[in-house]
Design a protein around this motif. Structure first.
Motif, mmCIF file in Angstrom:
data_model
loop_
_atom_site.group_PDB
_atom_site.id
_atom_site.type_symbol
_atom_site.label_atom_id
_atom_site.label_comp_id
_atom_site.label_asym_id
_atom_site.label_seq_id
_atom_site.Cartn_x
_atom_site.Cartn_y
_atom_site.Cartn_z
ATOM 1 N N PRO A 211 -0.135 -5.239 3.764
ATOM 2 C CA PRO A 211 -0.945 -4.257 3.038
ATOM 3 C C PRO A 211 -0.434 -4.065 1.610
ATOM 4 N N ARG A 212 -1.363 -3.869 0.691
ATOM 5 C CA ARG A 212 -1.016 -3.576 -0.703
ATOM 6 C C ARG A 212 -1.080 -2.059 -0.873
ATOM 7 N N ILE A 213 0.048 -1.461 -1.214
ATOM 8 C CA ILE A 213 0.155 -0.015 -1.382
ATOM 9 C C ILE A 213 0.271 0.289 -2.875
ATOM 10 N N THR A 214 -0.530 1.241 -3.366
ATOM 11 C CA THR A 214 -0.510 1.604 -4.783
ATOM 12 C C THR A 214 -0.308 3.102 -4.919
ATOM 13 N N VAL A 215 0.628 3.495 -5.787
ATOM 14 C CA VAL A 215 0.858 4.912 -6.042
ATOM 15 C C VAL A 215 0.431 5.235 -7.470
ATOM 16 N N THR A 216 -0.288 6.335 -7.614
ATOM 17 C CA THR A 216 -0.652 6.881 -8.919
ATOM 18 C C THR A 216 -0.462 8.393 -8.870
ATOM 19 N N SER A 224 2.478 -0.857 -7.553
ATOM 20 C CA SER A 224 1.967 -1.421 -6.299
ATOM 21 C C SER A 224 3.046 -2.219 -5.586
ATOM 22 N N LEU A 225 2.902 -2.297 -4.271
ATOM 23 C CA LEU A 225 3.855 -3.024 -3.429
ATOM 24 C C LEU A 225 3.115 -3.637 -2.249
ATOM 25 N N TYR A 226 3.434 -4.880 -1.927
ATOM 26 C CA TYR A 226 2.975 -5.476 -0.677
ATOM 27 C C TYR A 226 4.028 -5.142 0.373
ATOM 28 N N ALA A 227 3.704 -4.191 1.241
ATOM 29 C CA ALA A 227 4.691 -3.639 2.164
ATOM 30 C C ALA A 227 4.527 -4.215 3.562
#
Length: 276
Positions: A211-216, A224-227
């Motif tokens: 999953p690609r996780i994005t924080v704003t 973003s991080l591929y976790a």
């Protein structure tokens, strides 16, 4: 509203987008009209006269014009996505409604505020960056010399209120690849009060591998991080802190935003970690 300017021009062709000394672009204007106009700005060029189609979708993916209003985004791509997590060819768009709602705006503002304006402002709480970064979208930028360039939405905002747009450049449209439209997405946000400004927002998309996780909102620019697992999320949140990247204002301290982001990112990972 303190609008002390000399001229307003309505752009109807690309040639009209060439700025004259003292001019700046006008999209929806909902933010521009809420703040004193900088002293050096003496004229506005209204991009809504360009007549761009708000959005379209085909085999290559989704295109959203810079002048697409948030109401049009919600009624179009938002409706295509259906309920968050629902199956379908456009289920990646299931978080559109939540991202628009994260702006805590009135229906009147939603009818006028634009996608391009929200992105171009580069405000941490501007949720369009989190939406389109999660979908691996790219922004098409018109350059003053008559050319164009593309930049990943995740790289468009480089800091709080700082955007990779040179003077005279126009954010023409945002393009979401077809592959992202069919992948599951998830959304979480936190604010200090029930109707307060978004202080931490996490969006995610189920990729082919991780999953690609994005924080704003909790940071000055999207990250973003591929976790693959929760340990990766924890190390990532710790790294953000070590880099001094947490944003702080009256809507949330750095420590609180870090804690909220950690919790929200774990929830998004759990939601996206289930069966497709």
């Amino acid at each position: 509203m303190d609008l002390d300017i000399d001229t307003v021009r309505v752009a109807r062709s690309r040639a009209d987008c060439a700025l004259r000394p003292g001019e700046t672009f006008l999209g929806g204007g909902t933010f521009l009209y809420s703040e004193p106009v900088p002293a050096e700005v003496t004229g506005l060029v209204d991009l809504t006269g360009m007549g761009w189609e708000p959005w379209s979708v085909d085999g290559s993916g989704l295109r959203v014009a810079g002048t697409c209003t948030l109401e049009e985004l919600l009624a179009g791509p938002g409706a295509l996505g259906g309920a968050p997590g629902a199956p379908g060819p456009y289920r990646g768009l299931g978080i559109v409604g939540e991202c628009v709602s994260a702006l805590t705006l009135s229906a009147k503002v939603a009818r006028t505020a634009t996608v391009g304006g929200n992105l171009a402002l580069g405000l941490p709480a501007g949720s369009m960056a989190g939406l389109f970064a999660a979908l691996s979208a790219r922004a098409v930028v018109w350059t003053p010399d008559g050319g164009s360039r593309e930049v990943a939405v995740s790289d468009l905002v480089t800091g709080a209120g700082v955007v990779d747009l040179a003077p005279g450049e126009v954010l023409r449209e945002v393009r979401v690849p077809a592959a992202a439209l069919g992948q599951r997405t998830a959304f979480r946000r936190a604010s200090l009060t029930a109707t307060g400004r978004t202080a931490a927002m996490v969006t995610g998309r189920a990729g082919d591998r991780s999953p690609r996780i994005t924080v704003t909102a909790a940071v000055g620019a999207p990250l973003s991080l591929y976790a693959r697992d929760h340990d990766m999320v924890d190390r990532w949140v710790d790294w953000i802190g070590s880099e001094g990247a947490w944003y702080e204002d009256t809507h949330g301290s750095r420590d609180w935003r870090a804690a909220m982001t950690r919790r929200l990112a774990h929830e998004v990972l759990d939601e996206l970690g289930g069966a497709a």
